[in-house]
Design a protein around this motif. Structure first.
Motif, PDB file in Angstrom:
ATOM      1  N   GLY A   1       0.858  -1.176   0.000  1.00  0.00           N
ATOM      2  CA  GLY A   1       0.000   0.000   0.000  1.00  0.00           C
ATOM      3  C   GLY A   1       0.896   1.228   0.000  1.00  0.00           C
ATOM      4  O   GLY A   1       1.922   1.264   0.694  1.00  0.00           O
ATOM      5  N   GLN A   2       0.550   2.219  -0.800  1.00  0.00           N
ATOM      6  CA  GLN A   2       1.437   3.365  -0.979  1.00  0.00           C
ATOM      7  C   GLN A   2       0.632   4.661  -1.015  1.00  0.00           C
ATOM      8  O   GLN A   2      -0.458   4.715  -1.599  1.00  0.00           O
ATOM      9  N   VAL A   3       1.158   5.699  -0.381  1.00  0.00           N
ATOM     10  CA  VAL A   3       0.573   7.036  -0.471  1.00  0.00           C
ATOM     11  C   VAL A   3       1.682   7.984  -0.891  1.00  0.00           C
ATOM     12  O   VAL A   3       2.843   7.829  -0.498  1.00  0.00           O
ATOM     13  N   GLY A   4       1.326   8.968  -1.720  1.00  0.00           N
ATOM     14  CA  GLY A   4       2.353   9.870  -2.214  1.00  0.00           C
ATOM     15  C   GLY A   4       1.807  11.219  -2.610  1.00  0.00           C
ATOM     16  O   GLY A   4       0.589  11.424  -2.701  1.00  0.00           O
ATOM     17  N   LEU A   5       2.716  12.137  -2.838  1.00  0.00           N
ATOM     18  CA  LEU A   5       2.394  13.478  -3.308  1.00  0.00           C
ATOM     19  C   LEU A   5       3.195  13.720  -4.581  1.00  0.00           C
ATOM     20  O   LEU A   5       4.433  13.693  -4.562  1.00  0.00           O
ATOM     21  N   PHE A   6       2.478  13.948  -5.691  1.00  0.00           N
ATOM     22  CA  PHE A   6       3.122  14.101  -6.986  1.00  0.00           C
ATOM     23  C   PHE A   6       2.731  15.451  -7.599  1.00  0.00           C
ATOM     24  O   PHE A   6       1.639  15.970  -7.346  1.00  0.00           O
ATOM     25  N   ALA A   7       3.627  15.985  -8.429  1.00  0.00           N
ATOM     26  CA  ALA A   7       3.403  17.283  -9.069  1.00  0.00           C
ATOM     27  C   ALA A   7       3.730  17.186 -10.550  1.00  0.00           C
ATOM     28  O   ALA A   7       4.506  16.324 -10.981  1.00  0.00           O
ATOM     29  N   ALA A   8       3.116  18.079 -11.342  1.00  0.00           N
ATOM     30  CA  ALA A   8       3.386  18.125 -12.784  1.00  0.00           C
ATOM     31  C   ALA A   8       3.019  19.504 -13.312  1.00  0.00           C
ATOM     32  O   ALA A   8       2.199  20.219 -12.723  1.00  0.00           O
TER      33      ALA A   8
ATOM     34  N   ASN B   1      13.339  -3.656   6.599  1.00  0.00           N
ATOM     35  CA  ASN B   1      12.697  -4.957   6.444  1.00  0.00           C
ATOM     36  C   ASN B   1      12.753  -5.716   7.766  1.00  0.00           C
ATOM     37  O   ASN B   1      13.801  -5.777   8.422  1.00  0.00           O
ATOM     38  N   VAL B   2      11.618  -6.312   8.161  1.00  0.00           N
ATOM     39  CA  VAL B   2      11.561  -7.114   9.386  1.00  0.00           C
ATOM     40  C   VAL B   2      11.036  -8.494   9.023  1.00  0.00           C
ATOM     41  O   VAL B   2       9.950  -8.634   8.453  1.00  0.00           O
ATOM     42  N   ASP B   3      11.818  -9.528   9.330  1.00  0.00           N
ATOM     43  CA  ASP B   3      11.415 -10.908   9.077  1.00  0.00           C
ATOM     44  C   ASP B   3      10.618 -11.452  10.262  1.00  0.00           C
ATOM     45  O   ASP B   3      11.041 -11.330  11.415  1.00  0.00           O
TER      46      ASP B   3
ATOM     47  N   ILE C   1       7.673  -7.893   6.702  1.00  0.00           N
ATOM     48  CA  ILE C   1       7.011  -6.604   6.510  1.00  0.00           C
ATOM     49  C   ILE C   1       8.079  -5.555   6.235  1.00  0.00           C
ATOM     50  O   ILE C   1       9.228  -5.682   6.667  1.00  0.00           O
ATOM     51  N   ARG C   2       7.688  -4.513   5.486  1.00  0.00           N
ATOM     52  CA  ARG C   2       8.622  -3.456   5.117  1.00  0.00           C
ATOM     53  C   ARG C   2       7.960  -2.092   5.205  1.00  0.00           C
ATOM     54  O   ARG C   2       6.752  -1.956   4.963  1.00  0.00           O
ATOM     55  N   ALA C   3       8.780  -1.114   5.520  1.00  0.00           N
ATOM     56  CA  ALA C   3       8.380   0.294   5.412  1.00  0.00           C
ATOM     57  C   ALA C   3       9.427   0.970   4.548  1.00  0.00           C
ATOM     58  O   ALA C   3      10.629   0.771   4.738  1.00  0.00           O
ATOM     59  N   GLU C   4       8.953   1.796   3.587  1.00  0.00           N
ATOM     60  CA  GLU C   4       9.856   2.309   2.559  1.00  0.00           C
ATOM     61  C   GLU C   4       9.490   3.741   2.180  1.00  0.00           C
ATOM     62  O   GLU C   4       8.316   4.109   2.167  1.00  0.00           O
ATOM     63  N   ALA C   5      10.499   4.549   1.853  1.00  0.00           N
ATOM     64  CA  ALA C   5      10.298   5.900   1.338  1.00  0.00           C
ATOM     65  C   ALA C   5      10.966   6.000  -0.027  1.00  0.00           C
ATOM     66  O   ALA C   5      12.100   5.530  -0.206  1.00  0.00           O
TER      67      ALA C   5
ATOM     68  N   VAL D   1       7.119  12.187  -4.141  1.00  0.00           N
ATOM     69  CA  VAL D   1       7.635  11.369  -3.034  1.00  0.00           C
ATOM     70  C   VAL D   1       6.492  10.497  -2.521  1.00  0.00           C
ATOM     71  O   VAL D   1       5.310  10.853  -2.643  1.00  0.00           O
ATOM     72  N   SER D   2       6.852   9.359  -1.955  1.00  0.00           N
ATOM     73  CA  SER D   2       5.823   8.445  -1.471  1.00  0.00           C
ATOM     74  C   SER D   2       6.344   7.609  -0.311  1.00  0.00           C
ATOM     75  O   SER D   2       7.553   7.401  -0.149  1.00  0.00           O
ATOM     76  N   GLY D   3       5.404   7.137   0.498  1.00  0.00           N
ATOM     77  CA  GLY D   3       5.684   6.187   1.562  1.00  0.00           C
ATOM     78  C   GLY D   3       4.979   4.877   1.249  1.00  0.00           C
ATOM     79  O   GLY D   3       3.856   4.873   0.730  1.00  0.00           O
ATOM     80  N   LYS D   4       5.614   3.773   1.546  1.00  0.00           N
ATOM     81  CA  LYS D   4       5.110   2.466   1.124  1.00  0.00           C
ATOM     82  C   LYS D   4       5.210   1.459   2.261  1.00  0.00           C
ATOM     83  O   LYS D   4       6.232   1.393   2.959  1.00  0.00           O
ATOM     84  N   PHE D   5       4.148   0.679   2.451  1.00  0.00           N
ATOM     85  CA  PHE D   5       4.151  -0.400   3.438  1.00  0.00           C
ATOM     86  C   PHE D   5       3.838  -1.704   2.713  1.00  0.00           C
ATOM     87  O   PHE D   5       2.882  -1.770   1.932  1.00  0.00           O
ATOM     88  N   SER D   6       4.649  -2.716   2.956  1.00  0.00           N
ATOM     89  CA  SER D   6       4.493  -3.989   2.244  1.00  0.00           C
ATOM     90  C   SER D   6       4.471  -5.158   3.216  1.00  0.00           C
ATOM     91  O   SER D   6       5.082  -5.121   4.294  1.00  0.00           O
ATOM     92  N   ILE D   7       3.774  -6.203   2.796  1.00  0.00           N
ATOM     93  CA  ILE D   7       3.807  -7.477   3.505  1.00  0.00           C
ATOM     94  C   ILE D   7       3.967  -8.575   2.455  1.00  0.00           C
ATOM     95  O   ILE D   7       3.353  -8.509   1.376  1.00  0.00           O
TER      96      ILE D   7
END
Length: 217
Positions: free
Chosen positions: A30-37, A166-168, A175-179, A207-213
Protein backbone atom coordinates in the motif's frame (compact mmCIF):
# COMPACT_ATOMS: atom_id res chain seq x y z
CA UNK A 1 10.17 0.55 -23.22
CA UNK A 2 7.89 -1.19 -20.72
CA UNK A 3 8.08 -4.46 -22.67
CA UNK A 4 11.88 -4.20 -22.68
CA UNK A 5 11.98 -3.64 -18.91
CA UNK A 6 9.68 -6.57 -18.19
CA UNK A 7 11.48 -8.87 -20.64
CA UNK A 8 14.84 -8.02 -19.07
CA UNK A 9 13.52 -8.73 -15.58
CA UNK A 10 11.93 -12.04 -16.60
CA UNK A 11 15.17 -13.15 -18.27
CA UNK A 12 17.18 -12.36 -15.14
CA UNK A 13 14.53 -13.99 -12.96
CA UNK A 14 14.46 -17.19 -15.02
CA UNK A 15 18.26 -17.45 -15.15
CA UNK A 16 18.86 -16.90 -11.45
CA UNK A 17 16.00 -19.17 -10.39
CA UNK A 18 17.33 -21.99 -12.55
CA UNK A 19 20.87 -21.61 -11.20
CA UNK A 20 20.17 -21.21 -7.47
CA UNK A 21 17.77 -22.03 -4.70
CA UNK A 22 14.29 -20.57 -5.11
CA UNK A 23 14.85 -17.40 -3.05
CA UNK A 24 11.62 -15.80 -4.31
CA UNK A 25 9.61 -13.14 -2.46
CA UNK A 26 6.01 -12.22 -3.31
CA UNK A 27 3.77 -9.67 -1.66
CA UNK A 28 1.41 -6.73 -1.74
CA UNK A 29 1.98 -3.06 -0.95
CA UNK A 30 0.00 0.00 0.00
CA UNK A 31 1.44 3.36 -0.98
CA UNK A 32 0.57 7.04 -0.47
CA UNK A 33 2.35 9.87 -2.21
CA UNK A 34 2.39 13.48 -3.31
CA UNK A 35 3.12 14.10 -6.99
CA UNK A 36 3.40 17.28 -9.07
CA UNK A 37 3.39 18.13 -12.78
CA UNK A 38 3.29 21.10 -15.14
CA UNK A 39 1.51 21.27 -18.50
CA UNK A 40 2.07 23.77 -21.32
CA UNK A 41 0.01 24.01 -24.52
CA UNK A 42 1.62 25.90 -27.41
CA UNK A 43 -0.59 27.01 -30.29
CA UNK A 44 0.57 27.53 -33.85
CA UNK A 45 0.01 31.26 -33.34
CA UNK A 46 2.74 31.26 -30.71
CA UNK A 47 0.29 31.71 -27.83
CA UNK A 48 0.87 29.47 -24.82
CA UNK A 49 -1.27 28.24 -21.93
CA UNK A 50 0.38 26.67 -18.94
CA UNK A 51 -0.43 25.44 -15.49
CA UNK A 52 0.84 23.20 -12.73
CA UNK A 53 -0.76 21.12 -10.03
CA UNK A 54 -0.04 18.50 -7.39
CA UNK A 55 -2.05 15.52 -6.27
CA UNK A 56 -2.07 13.36 -3.15
CA UNK A 57 -2.88 9.79 -4.02
CA UNK A 58 -3.05 6.34 -2.45
CA UNK A 59 -2.88 3.02 -4.28
CA UNK A 60 -1.93 -0.64 -4.01
CA UNK A 61 0.52 -2.83 -5.91
CA UNK A 62 1.80 -6.39 -6.14
CA UNK A 63 5.43 -7.45 -6.40
CA UNK A 64 7.69 -10.43 -6.99
CA UNK A 65 11.41 -10.54 -6.23
CA UNK A 66 14.46 -12.77 -6.58
CA UNK A 67 17.26 -12.81 -4.02
CA UNK A 68 20.74 -12.77 -5.55
CA UNK A 69 22.67 -13.70 -2.44
CA UNK A 70 22.63 -11.90 0.90
CA UNK A 71 23.03 -8.36 -0.42
CA UNK A 72 21.08 -7.90 -3.66
CA UNK A 73 17.44 -8.44 -4.61
CA UNK A 74 15.86 -7.70 -8.00
CA UNK A 75 12.12 -7.12 -8.24
CA UNK A 76 9.17 -5.98 -10.30
CA UNK A 77 6.26 -3.99 -8.85
CA UNK A 78 2.95 -3.56 -10.73
CA UNK A 79 -0.01 -1.29 -9.97
CA UNK A 80 -3.16 -3.05 -11.28
CA UNK A 81 -5.51 -0.08 -10.87
CA UNK A 82 -5.86 3.15 -12.84
CA UNK A 83 -4.66 6.27 -11.01
CA UNK A 84 -6.95 9.16 -11.98
CA UNK A 85 -6.42 12.86 -11.45
CA UNK A 86 -9.28 15.20 -10.73
CA UNK A 87 -10.61 17.29 -13.62
CA UNK A 88 -8.94 20.69 -13.71
CA UNK A 89 -11.15 23.48 -15.09
CA UNK A 90 -10.25 27.03 -16.08
CA UNK A 91 -11.75 29.87 -18.11
CA UNK A 92 -9.43 32.21 -20.01
CA UNK A 93 -9.75 35.12 -22.39
CA UNK A 94 -8.23 33.58 -25.52
CA UNK A 95 -7.98 34.02 -29.26
CA UNK A 96 -10.61 31.97 -31.04
CA UNK A 97 -9.53 33.13 -34.51
CA UNK A 98 -6.74 35.38 -35.72
CA UNK A 99 -9.03 38.40 -35.31
CA UNK A 100 -11.31 37.69 -32.36
CA UNK A 101 -11.05 36.80 -28.69
CA UNK A 102 -13.52 35.29 -26.24
CA UNK A 103 -13.74 33.53 -22.89
CA UNK A 104 -13.04 29.82 -23.42
CA UNK A 105 -13.31 26.96 -20.96
CA UNK A 106 -10.61 24.32 -20.59
CA UNK A 107 -11.05 20.96 -18.86
CA UNK A 108 -8.18 18.52 -18.42
CA UNK A 109 -8.06 15.11 -16.73
CA UNK A 110 -5.46 12.35 -16.94
CA UNK A 111 -5.27 8.70 -15.93
CA UNK A 112 -2.09 6.75 -15.26
CA UNK A 113 -2.28 3.04 -16.08
CA UNK A 114 -0.03 -0.05 -16.07
CA UNK A 115 2.46 1.56 -13.71
CA UNK A 116 5.43 -0.86 -13.64
CA UNK A 117 8.72 -0.58 -11.75
CA UNK A 118 11.83 -2.73 -12.13
CA UNK A 119 14.14 -2.27 -9.15
CA UNK A 120 17.19 -3.46 -7.24
CA UNK A 121 17.42 -3.50 -3.45
CA UNK A 122 20.87 -3.45 -1.88
CA UNK A 123 20.89 -4.68 1.72
CA UNK A 124 23.10 -2.55 3.97
CA UNK A 125 22.47 -4.94 6.87
CA UNK A 126 19.80 -7.44 7.94
CA UNK A 127 17.07 -4.82 8.27
CA UNK A 128 18.05 -1.73 6.23
CA UNK A 129 18.32 -1.40 2.44
CA UNK A 130 18.58 1.16 -0.34
CA UNK A 131 16.71 0.97 -3.63
CA UNK A 132 17.10 2.11 -7.26
CA UNK A 133 15.05 1.32 -10.32
CA UNK A 134 13.35 2.26 -13.57
CA UNK A 135 9.63 2.88 -13.88
CA UNK A 136 7.16 3.27 -16.74
CA UNK A 137 3.52 4.33 -16.97
CA UNK A 138 0.85 4.84 -19.65
CA UNK A 139 -0.76 8.31 -19.67
CA UNK A 140 -4.38 8.52 -20.84
CA UNK A 141 -5.43 12.11 -21.54
CA UNK A 142 -9.00 13.41 -21.40
CA UNK A 143 -9.42 17.05 -22.32
CA UNK A 144 -11.92 19.62 -23.55
CA UNK A 145 -9.97 22.70 -24.62
CA UNK A 146 -11.11 26.06 -25.89
CA UNK A 147 -8.55 25.77 -28.68
CA UNK A 148 -10.48 22.77 -30.03
CA UNK A 149 -7.40 20.56 -29.80
CA UNK A 150 -7.51 16.93 -28.71
CA UNK A 151 -4.45 14.92 -27.79
CA UNK A 152 -3.76 11.21 -27.90
CA UNK A 153 -2.36 8.96 -25.21
CA UNK A 154 1.30 8.35 -24.50
CA UNK A 155 3.69 6.79 -22.00
CA UNK A 156 6.74 7.88 -20.09
CA UNK A 157 9.62 6.35 -18.20
CA UNK A 158 11.53 7.50 -15.17
CA UNK A 159 13.75 6.58 -12.28
CA UNK A 160 13.05 5.80 -8.64
CA UNK A 161 15.35 5.82 -5.61
CA UNK A 162 14.55 5.07 -2.01
CA UNK A 163 15.39 3.36 1.23
CA UNK A 164 13.56 1.11 3.64
CA UNK A 165 13.51 -1.24 6.58
CA UNK A 166 12.70 -4.96 6.44
CA UNK A 167 11.56 -7.11 9.39
CA UNK A 168 11.41 -10.91 9.08
CA UNK A 169 8.62 -12.69 10.97
CA UNK A 170 7.84 -16.39 11.37
CA UNK A 171 7.28 -18.83 8.48
CA UNK A 172 9.00 -16.66 5.88
CA UNK A 173 6.64 -13.69 6.32
CA UNK A 174 8.18 -10.21 6.22
CA UNK A 175 7.01 -6.60 6.51
CA UNK A 176 8.62 -3.46 5.12
CA UNK A 177 8.38 0.29 5.41
CA UNK A 178 9.86 2.31 2.56
CA UNK A 179 10.30 5.90 1.34
CA UNK A 180 10.78 6.68 -2.37
CA UNK A 181 11.40 9.56 -4.77
CA UNK A 182 10.37 9.14 -8.44
CA UNK A 183 11.06 11.42 -11.41
CA UNK A 184 9.54 10.94 -14.88
CA UNK A 185 10.67 12.14 -18.32
CA UNK A 186 8.84 15.02 -20.01
CA UNK A 187 6.51 14.12 -22.89
CA UNK A 188 5.21 16.22 -25.78
CA UNK A 189 2.04 15.48 -27.76
CA UNK A 190 0.83 16.96 -31.04
CA UNK A 191 -2.84 17.84 -31.43
CA UNK A 192 -4.87 15.33 -33.44
CA UNK A 193 -7.03 18.16 -34.81
CA UNK A 194 -4.36 20.82 -35.43
CA UNK A 195 -0.76 19.73 -35.94
CA UNK A 196 0.46 23.25 -35.09
CA UNK A 197 -0.69 22.85 -31.48
CA UNK A 198 1.42 20.89 -29.00
CA UNK A 199 1.19 20.12 -25.32
CA UNK A 200 4.12 19.28 -23.05
CA UNK A 201 3.90 17.60 -19.66
CA UNK A 202 6.99 18.09 -17.52
CA UNK A 203 8.34 18.37 -13.99
CA UNK A 204 6.50 15.15 -13.16
CA UNK A 205 7.92 13.85 -9.89
CA UNK A 206 6.91 13.01 -6.36
CA UNK A 207 7.64 11.37 -3.03
CA UNK A 208 5.82 8.45 -1.47
CA UNK A 209 5.68 6.19 1.56
CA UNK A 210 5.11 2.47 1.12
CA UNK A 211 4.15 -0.40 3.44
CA UNK A 212 4.49 -3.99 2.24
CA UNK A 213 3.81 -7.48 3.50
CA UNK A 214 5.08 -10.58 1.78
CA UNK A 215 6.35 -14.13 2.00
CA UNK A 216 9.67 -15.68 1.07
CA UNK A 217 9.90 -19.11 -0.60
Amino acid sequence: MKKLLVSTFLSLFAFTTASAEVGVNVGVSGQVGLFAASVTETEGTGETHDGSDHIAIGYGSIFVEKDLGDRITIGIDYVPESLDTETAESTKYDKTTTDTQANVENKVQASFEDHTTIYVNFNINESFYVKAGMTSVDIITNESLGTGSTYGNTDTTGTVVGFGSNVDLDNGVFIRAEANYASYDSVTLTSQTNSDNKVTMGNLDGVSGKFSIGKSF
